[in-house]
Design a protein around this motif. Structure first.
Motif, PDB file in Angstrom:
ATOM      1  N   LEU A 380      20.053  -0.029  44.452  1.00  0.00           N
ATOM      2  CA  LEU A 380      21.218   0.707  44.957  1.00  0.00           C
ATOM      3  C   LEU A 380      21.344   2.077  44.284  1.00  0.00           C
ATOM      4  CD1 LEU A 380      23.783   0.767  46.691  1.00  0.00           C
ATOM      5  CD2 LEU A 380      24.984  -0.364  44.792  1.00  0.00           C
ATOM      6  N   LEU A 381      21.103   2.121  42.972  1.00  0.00           N
ATOM      7  CA  LEU A 381      21.153   3.412  42.272  1.00  0.00           C
ATOM      8  C   LEU A 381      20.039   4.345  42.731  1.00  0.00           C
ATOM      9  CD1 LEU A 381      21.956   2.217  38.627  1.00  0.00           C
ATOM     10  CD2 LEU A 381      23.536   3.091  40.353  1.00  0.00           C
ATOM     11  N   VAL A 382      18.849   3.799  42.966  1.00  0.00           N
ATOM     12  CA  VAL A 382      17.748   4.615  43.476  1.00  0.00           C
ATOM     13  C   VAL A 382      18.085   5.174  44.854  1.00  0.00           C
ATOM     14  CG1 VAL A 382      15.337   4.549  44.234  1.00  0.00           C
ATOM     15  CG2 VAL A 382      15.997   3.450  42.106  1.00  0.00           C
ATOM     16  N   LEU A 383      18.707   4.353  45.678  1.00  0.00           N
ATOM     17  CA  LEU A 383      19.111   4.817  47.009  1.00  0.00           C
ATOM     18  C   LEU A 383      20.160   5.916  46.924  1.00  0.00           C
ATOM     19  CD1 LEU A 383      18.990   4.485  50.089  1.00  0.00           C
ATOM     20  CD2 LEU A 383      20.705   2.658  49.877  1.00  0.00           C
ATOM     21  N   GLU A 385      20.608   8.034  44.416  1.00  0.00           N
ATOM     22  CA  GLU A 385      19.928   9.237  43.936  1.00  0.00           C
ATOM     23  C   GLU A 385      19.136   9.912  45.051  1.00  0.00           C
ATOM     24  OE1 GLU A 385      19.741  10.850  41.033  1.00  0.00           O
ATOM     25  OE2 GLU A 385      21.198   9.579  40.012  1.00  0.00           O
ATOM     26  N   LYS A 386      18.475   9.117  45.867  1.00  0.00           N
ATOM     27  CA  LYS A 386      17.673   9.693  46.953  1.00  0.00           C
ATOM     28  C   LYS A 386      18.565  10.339  48.004  1.00  0.00           C
ATOM     29  CE  LYS A 386      13.533  10.210  48.727  1.00  0.00           C
ATOM     30  NZ  LYS A 386      12.474  10.961  48.035  1.00  0.00           N
ATOM     31  N   LEU A 387      19.688   9.720  48.319  1.00  0.00           N
ATOM     32  CA  LEU A 387      20.596  10.298  49.313  1.00  0.00           C
ATOM     33  C   LEU A 387      21.222  11.595  48.826  1.00  0.00           C
ATOM     34  CD1 LEU A 387      22.415   7.071  50.603  1.00  0.00           C
ATOM     35  CD2 LEU A 387      20.685   8.421  51.808  1.00  0.00           C
ATOM     36  N   VAL A 388      21.497  11.672  47.530  1.00  0.00           N
ATOM     37  CA  VAL A 388      22.125  12.876  46.977  1.00  0.00           C
ATOM     38  C   VAL A 388      21.129  14.029  46.888  1.00  0.00           C
ATOM     39  CG1 VAL A 388      23.178  13.834  44.897  1.00  0.00           C
ATOM     40  CG2 VAL A 388      23.913  11.613  45.752  1.00  0.00           C
ATOM     41  N   GLN A 389      19.899  13.735  46.466  1.00  0.00           N
ATOM     42  CA  GLN A 389      18.933  14.797  46.224  1.00  0.00           C
ATOM     43  C   GLN A 389      18.239  15.289  47.490  1.00  0.00           C
ATOM     44  OE1 GLN A 389      16.233  13.256  43.314  1.00  0.00           O
ATOM     45  NE2 GLN A 389      17.780  13.109  41.701  1.00  0.00           N
ATOM     46  N   THR A 390      18.102  14.449  48.500  1.00  0.00           N
ATOM     47  CA  THR A 390      17.394  14.832  49.724  1.00  0.00           C
ATOM     48  C   THR A 390      18.394  15.364  50.747  1.00  0.00           C
ATOM     49  OG1 THR A 390      15.770  13.098  49.285  1.00  0.00           O
ATOM     50  CG2 THR A 390      15.797  14.058  51.496  1.00  0.00           C
ATOM     51  N   LYS A 391      18.149  16.554  51.214  1.00  0.00           N
ATOM     52  CA  LYS A 391      19.053  17.170  52.173  1.00  0.00           C
ATOM     53  C   LYS A 391      18.637  16.892  53.610  1.00  0.00           C
ATOM     54  CE  LYS A 391      21.347  18.961  48.796  1.00  0.00           C
ATOM     55  NZ  LYS A 391      22.691  18.427  48.459  1.00  0.00           N
ATOM     56  N   ASP A 392      17.380  17.020  53.921  1.00  0.00           N
ATOM     57  CA  ASP A 392      16.891  16.812  55.288  1.00  0.00           C
ATOM     58  C   ASP A 392      16.137  15.487  55.358  1.00  0.00           C
ATOM     59  OD1 ASP A 392      15.070  17.866  53.534  1.00  0.00           O
ATOM     60  OD2 ASP A 392      13.858  18.856  55.108  1.00  0.00           O
ATOM     61  N   TRP A 393      16.658  14.574  56.140  1.00  0.00           N
ATOM     62  CA  TRP A 393      16.061  13.260  56.309  1.00  0.00           C
ATOM     63  C   TRP A 393      15.381  13.209  57.673  1.00  0.00           C
ATOM     64  CZ3 TRP A 393      15.421   9.255  53.020  1.00  0.00           C
ATOM     65  CH2 TRP A 393      16.143   9.279  51.828  1.00  0.00           C
ATOM     66  N   SER A 394      14.122  12.853  57.662  1.00  0.00           N
ATOM     67  CA  SER A 394      13.391  12.604  58.906  1.00  0.00           C
ATOM     68  C   SER A 394      13.216  11.097  59.087  1.00  0.00           C
ATOM     69  CB  SER A 394      12.029  13.298  58.884  1.00  0.00           C
ATOM     70  OG  SER A 394      11.226  12.792  57.824  1.00  0.00           O
ATOM     71  N   ASP A 400       9.648   5.197  55.386  1.00  0.00           N
ATOM     72  CA  ASP A 400       8.804   4.959  54.210  1.00  0.00           C
ATOM     73  C   ASP A 400       9.636   4.558  52.995  1.00  0.00           C
ATOM     74  OD1 ASP A 400       6.657   5.601  55.751  1.00  0.00           O
ATOM     75  OD2 ASP A 400       6.517   7.681  55.044  1.00  0.00           O
ATOM     76  N   PHE A 401      10.763   5.226  52.836  1.00  0.00           N
ATOM     77  CA  PHE A 401      11.615   4.896  51.684  1.00  0.00           C
ATOM     78  C   PHE A 401      12.212   3.496  51.824  1.00  0.00           C
ATOM     79  CE2 PHE A 401      15.581   5.174  49.205  1.00  0.00           C
ATOM     80  CZ  PHE A 401      15.049   5.548  47.984  1.00  0.00           C
ATOM     81  N   GLY A 402      12.627   3.133  53.031  1.00  0.00           N
ATOM     82  CA  GLY A 402      13.158   1.787  53.250  1.00  0.00           C
ATOM     83  C   GLY A 402      12.112   0.701  53.039  1.00  0.00           C
ATOM     84  N   PRO A 488      31.249  14.100  42.390  1.00  0.00           N
ATOM     85  CA  PRO A 488      31.414  15.495  42.850  1.00  0.00           C
ATOM     86  C   PRO A 488      31.367  15.662  44.364  1.00  0.00           C
ATOM     87  CG  PRO A 488      29.872  15.406  41.022  1.00  0.00           C
ATOM     88  CD  PRO A 488      30.104  13.994  41.466  1.00  0.00           C
ATOM     89  N   LEU A 489      30.755  14.720  45.066  1.00  0.00           N
ATOM     90  CA  LEU A 489      30.649  14.845  46.517  1.00  0.00           C
ATOM     91  C   LEU A 489      31.883  14.345  47.262  1.00  0.00           C
ATOM     92  CD1 LEU A 489      26.969  13.642  47.011  1.00  0.00           C
ATOM     93  CD2 LEU A 489      27.803  15.982  46.854  1.00  0.00           C
TER      94      LEU A 489
END
Length: 558
Positions: A380-383, A385-394, A400-402, A488-489
């Motif tokens: 959950l923490l990795v997810l 972090e990935k959602l916060v740092q990645t702006k454009d999701w394809s 691949d991440f899932g 912060p978000l």
């Protein structure tokens, strides 16, 4: 024997010398056989020329019996067996032309040579008739070839297992495949108990801290439960502020770029330190909470400092463990696969190939439930972090991440099933032992409620303590990641941000209440059914009193 050997090897086809050559050949065989009997007990008739002696048994030896061909030192050192065989041989040679004897295999009459051989063999009546070497060799090869092709029904089969052994093996196979079905309910109960204890610190602990502070403002003496809540909340807040100084991005690059150790080695080392800190932290926190009024002020301060240092160290271990998992998931090479293989097969090696009693299996099961919950929090923490740092999701990147996150969790499930299946198989433990483990956890829950008079503030605390789960370091880690990345978000400068935070907190409260009601109802129902269905004196009662995850039992701690 050189003269005799030369005469035997000489090719002479005259009829007059046939009897003398046969007699000399017999003398050579019996003399050499008696000499060999002094070193080893070779049975009579095993020499290849034994059939030759029978064929020439009707010829008389011109030099008397075969004892005359034996050297004197052979006679002196080997008297009784040689003498008996000499008498038998003399008897067979003297009456070769006239003596007859009934065959032990039928009505056929034996010749003198066969009768002498039967007497010298001790009167063995079941001795089969002799055939030539070539016939025996061809018949044995035919039987062997027929047995290999499945055509010879008379070829003897090897002794197989008995019916009881086959039934036991068949039952072991069925039990092997029934282990996951019996294991998952216990692991789910332990998983929900860990989740309830974790959410308890996020939802009801702030309310209880506010109640304890209100009692202090009114100049009331707080109760032991309120003191414990204040100490716990103060430890969480101080550890959170300390961990805010650690930058996760810097730690991410440090772990990824270091070349001293491989990533799977780092993860395994951190996992070992996590278990050591958990076993040590339980004693520290329990001694701090249970001190009460008997402890002096300086003693309470010392215990609080030790607990504060422990929580910071344990949270740092969990922090770097989640960072290592984040590096493995986000890597584009085979780092994640290497991490999964190393971690899972190390776990198999550490648990499967050793003797494991039912008490040790209970410890392994508790450890698996706690590790499964911790892995869920890490993912959950990795997810986050990935959602916060990645702006454009394809779509390709999200897929691949899932798949990476799902492979980590599914591999943990399969390794748990395989590990428990082989532990029960090698140690001959029935799969229904996991229902007994769950009954023990249910009894702990019911006993905790009865001890508190039905109003226990943390009814599943006894279950978490037995399973070796310490929620405070994991909670500090979640607060640290949420405070740096999620908080912060939420745009708290606007009222919508506060409303979202309130709805999230209320959702966690509802989840905590729901899990507590479900687990308490299940524990009470399970305890009543087990007590009513058990007959007096039926089966062997599994005694796990005082056995926890970090209890030394049977020379091992899980």
């Amino acid at each position: 024997f050189s003269g005799i050997n030369l005469s035997v090897l000489r090719d002479d086809a005259s009829d007059g010398k046939a009897a003398r050559l046969s007699s000399r050949r017999r003398c050579i065989y019996f003399a050499c056989h008696d000499l060999s009997r002094m070193g080893e007990s070779a049975p009579l008739g095993t020499h290849p020329d034994d059939a030759l002696l029978q064929n020439h048994g009707q010829h008389k030896s011109p030099r008397g019996s075969r004892s005359s061909c034996i050297p004197k030192h052979a006679k002196e050192q080997h008297t009784s067996p040689t003498a008996s065989r000499s008498a038998c041989s003399s008897k067979g040679d003297d009456g070769a032309a006239t003596s007859k004897k009934k065959s032990p295999l039928g009505d056929r009459e034996l010749t003198a040579g066969e009768a002498a051989s039967s007497v010298c063999d001790g009167g063995n009546a079941a001795r089969p008739p002799r055939i030539s070497g070539s016939d025996a060799q061809s018949k044995s090869f035919a039987q062997f070839l027929g047995g290999q092709l499945g055509c010879d029904s008379q070829w003897p089969l090897h002794d197989g297992p008995t019916a009881s052994e086959l039934q036991q093996r068949r039952e072991g196979i069925y039990n092997f495949f029934q282990v996951p079905l019996n294991l998952e309910p216990f692991l789910m109960f332990g998983y929900l108990a860990c989740l309830e204890s974790f959410v308890q610190q996020l939802t009801f602990l702030p309310l209880r801290m506010a109640s304890a502070l209100l009692a202090l403002v009114r100049w009331r003496s707080p109760s032991l439960t309120q003191k414990r809540d204040l100490l716990r909340g103060l430890l969480i807040l101080l550890s959170w502020f300390v961990l805010l100084r650690y930058d996760m991005s810097q730690a991410y690059h440090n772990v990824r770029n270091q070349s001293t150790m491989k990533l799977y080695v780092v993860f395994n080392v951190l996992e070992i330190f996590d278990k050591l800190c958990s076993s040590f932290g339980q004693d520290i926190l329990e001694s701090l909470y249970r001190a009460g009024r008997k402890r002096s002020t300086w003693g309470m301060i010392l215990d609080f400092v030790i607990a504060f240092v422990y929580i910071n160290l344990h949270t740092l271990v969990l922090f770097y463990q989640s960072v290592a998992l984040n590096v493995a998931v986000n890597s584009h090479n085979n780092v994640l696969l290497t991490l999964l293989i190393s971690n899972n097969f190390t776990e198999l090696k550490a648990n499967v190939f050793k003797r494991c009693e039912s008490e040790n299996l209970f410890q392994v099961s508790c450890s698996d439930a706690v590790e499964r919950f911790q892995l869920s929090v890490y993912l959950l923490l990795v997810l986050i972090e990935k959602l916060v740092q990645t702006k454009d999701w394809s779509t390709k990147r999200l897929q691949d991440f899932g798949i990476s996150l799902l492979s980590v969790y599914v591999s943990e499930l399969f390794i748990d099933w395989i590990k428990h299946a082989f532990i029960t198989k090698f140690n001959r433990i029935r799969p229904d032992v996991y229902s007994k483990f769950m009954h023990i956890l249910c009894c702990d829950t019911v006993a905790n409620m009865q001890w508190a008079g039905g109003g226990a503030d943390e009814p599943l605390a006894a279950v978490s303590s037995r399973m070796g789960f310490v929620p405070i370091p994991l909670l500090c880690l979640v607060l640290r990641v949420s405070g740096n990345d999620v908080w912060p978000l939420m745009q708290l400068r606007h009222w919508s941000g506060w409303l979202m935070a309130l709805l999230l907190w209320l959702s966690l409260c509802a989840l905590k209440v729901f899990i507590s009601i479900v687990l308490l109802g299940f524990a009470c129902l399970r305890s009543e059914l087990s007590s009513s269905m058990r007959a007096p004196g039926e089966g062997k009662k599994l005694n796990l009193e005082g056995v926890g995850r970090f209890t030394l039992y049977g020379k091992q701690i899980v």
